[in-house]
Design an enzyme around this catalytic site. Structure first.
Site, PDB file in Angstrom:
ATOM      1  N   ARG A  47       0.842  -1.211   0.000  1.00 44.94           N
ATOM      2  CA  ARG A  47       0.000   0.000   0.000  1.00 44.94           C
ATOM      3  C   ARG A  47       0.874   1.258   0.000  1.00 44.94           C
ATOM      4  O   ARG A  47       0.573   2.238  -0.672  1.00 44.94           O
ATOM      5  CB  ARG A  47      -0.944  -0.011   1.210  1.00 44.94           C
ATOM      6  CG  ARG A  47      -1.951   1.129   1.178  1.00 44.94           C
ATOM      7  CD  ARG A  47      -3.023   0.985   2.233  1.00 44.94           C
ATOM      8  NE  ARG A  47      -2.481   1.067   3.584  1.00 44.94           N
ATOM      9  CZ  ARG A  47      -3.213   0.891   4.695  1.00 44.94           C
ATOM     10  NH1 ARG A  47      -4.506   0.624   4.592  1.00 44.94           N
ATOM     11  NH2 ARG A  47      -2.668   0.981   5.877  1.00 44.94           N
ATOM     12  N   LYS A  51      -2.527   6.922   1.186  1.00 48.39           N
ATOM     13  CA  LYS A  51      -2.353   7.167   2.625  1.00 48.39           C
ATOM     14  C   LYS A  51      -1.292   8.255   2.767  1.00 48.39           C
ATOM     15  O   LYS A  51      -0.103   7.977   2.961  1.00 48.39           O
ATOM     16  CB  LYS A  51      -1.944   5.868   3.312  1.00 48.39           C
ATOM     17  CG  LYS A  51      -2.257   5.869   4.772  1.00 48.39           C
ATOM     18  CD  LYS A  51      -2.292   4.466   5.326  1.00 48.39           C
ATOM     19  CE  LYS A  51      -2.151   4.450   6.813  1.00 48.39           C
ATOM     20  NZ  LYS A  51      -3.061   5.322   7.541  1.00 48.39           N
ATOM     21  N   GLU A 105     -15.717   6.831   7.074  1.00 48.91           N
ATOM     22  CA  GLU A 105     -14.843   6.109   8.009  1.00 48.91           C
ATOM     23  C   GLU A 105     -14.584   6.985   9.222  1.00 48.91           C
ATOM     24  O   GLU A 105     -15.002   8.140   9.273  1.00 48.91           O
ATOM     25  CB  GLU A 105     -13.514   5.793   7.317  1.00 48.91           C
ATOM     26  CG  GLU A 105     -12.786   7.038   6.844  1.00 48.91           C
ATOM     27  CD  GLU A 105     -11.469   6.744   6.141  1.00 48.91           C
ATOM     28  OE1 GLU A 105     -10.964   5.614   6.235  1.00 48.91           O
ATOM     29  OE2 GLU A 105     -10.956   7.676   5.500  1.00 48.91           O
TER      30      GLU A 105
END
Ligand code: PMP
Length: 296
Positions: free
Chosen positions: A59, A158, A191
């Site tokens: 990721r 991210k 989220e």
């Protein structure tokens, strides 16, 4: 995140050297610091082994590729750095924060002046929420601060840019709650500020999809796969605040959070906390962690 004050001294691996975190220094012209230009991962280690390290590094590499940031270290070098740091930290269980910044450059947004990213990894012990609250469930609010739109900053990246999550978290603290749930621009649930959200309705596990603005959380993936394994029906679904208010159960998942049951959403108590589905998933999640950290 609140680092436990009684924990052993946290250590930092910075560009190849391990030192007490308090001694680690990044130049003030690093664009990671000036503009939040960089990417990161939060990784747990249990019994001296980083949990799902490959998935995290994958990721990280995708996040870096998506913002056009060449990683200064390859996968093997990052793995070796993580192993060295865990060994030096000595305490077998903890949390790693792996950060790659754009590096030092001139002032101004253009990253082309940044020749090489800085890489650092912090090892620490972390207690995200008070153990008693974790057992009894936490209070969450729906934040007025929205998640950045998918076409503004793709939630799969991210990045170091967490300002709107921080603002949402401040709203939660001001309301006496432990976590904030962010909605997207259309008012659908995305989220938590640093975790994914699940609800249970009539025995079915539901979670917003990544296209609604959720991070493709590694713990989220594990919970979806464990639910399928356990025969618990699980669907990605667009959720409205109403769905949270009227859910049978709600819980949060994340590397730092692991699994945390939610007791109240905007002062509405949920029907069960911790609920039966949460308890079942928590049990198999802990088993998975134990298995993967001991099958050397
Ligand atoms: N959403 C956000 C915004 C996060 O920062 C995190 C923590 N990294 C998560 C979800 C949970 O993801 P993971 O399970 O991969 O830690």
């Amino acid at each position: 995140m609140d680092f436990n004050k009684r924990a052993p001294e946290s250590l930092c691996w910075l560009n190849g050297e391990i030192m007490p975190t308090a001694q680690a220094r990044i130049p003030v012209l690093d664009h990671g610091l000036l503009y939040g230009d960089g990417v990161f991962e939060g990784i747990r280690f249990y019994q001296g082994r980083a949990f799902r390290l490959q998935e995290h590094l994958h990721r990280l590499s995708d996040s870096a590729a998506a913002i056009g940031l060449p990683l200064p270290l390859d996968q093997a070098a990052l793995e070796a750095a993580v192993a060295d740091l865990i060994e030096a930290f000595v305490v077998p269980d903890g949390y790693l924060r792996l950060v790659v910044t754009r590096g030092e450059g001139s002032m101004g947004l253009d990253p082309s002046s940044c020749k090489r990213g800085n890489v650092f990894i912090i090892a620490a012990q972390m207690e995200l929420v008070d153990p008693d609250k974790r057992r009894r469930g936490i209070r969450v609010i729906l934040a007025a601060t929205r998640r950045l739109p998918v076409d503004g900053l793709d939630p799969r990246i991210k990045s170091l840019n967490y300002l709107n999550h921080i603002l949402a978290r401040m709203e939660a603290s001001n309301a006496g709650a432990q976590e904030a749930i962010l909605l997207n621009a259309r008012g659908h649930v995305c989220e938590g500020s640093a975790d994914n959200v699940f609800i249970v309705r009539n025995g079915t596990l539901l979670t917003p999809s990544v296209s609604d603005g959720a991070l493709d959380g590694i713990t989220r993936r594990q919970i979806i796969s464990l639910a399928r394994q356990e025969g618990i029906p699980c669907e990605e679904k667009t959720l409205a605040p109403y769905d949270l208010y009227t859910a049978d159960e709600c819980f949060l998942t994340g590397t730092g959070a692991e699994l945390i049951p939610v007791r109240e959403v905007d002062s509405r108590p949920l029907k069960q906390c911790p609920g039966a589905v949460f308890n079942q998933l928590q049990r198999v999640f802990l088993l998975l962690v134990r298995m993967e950290s001991t099958d050397a």
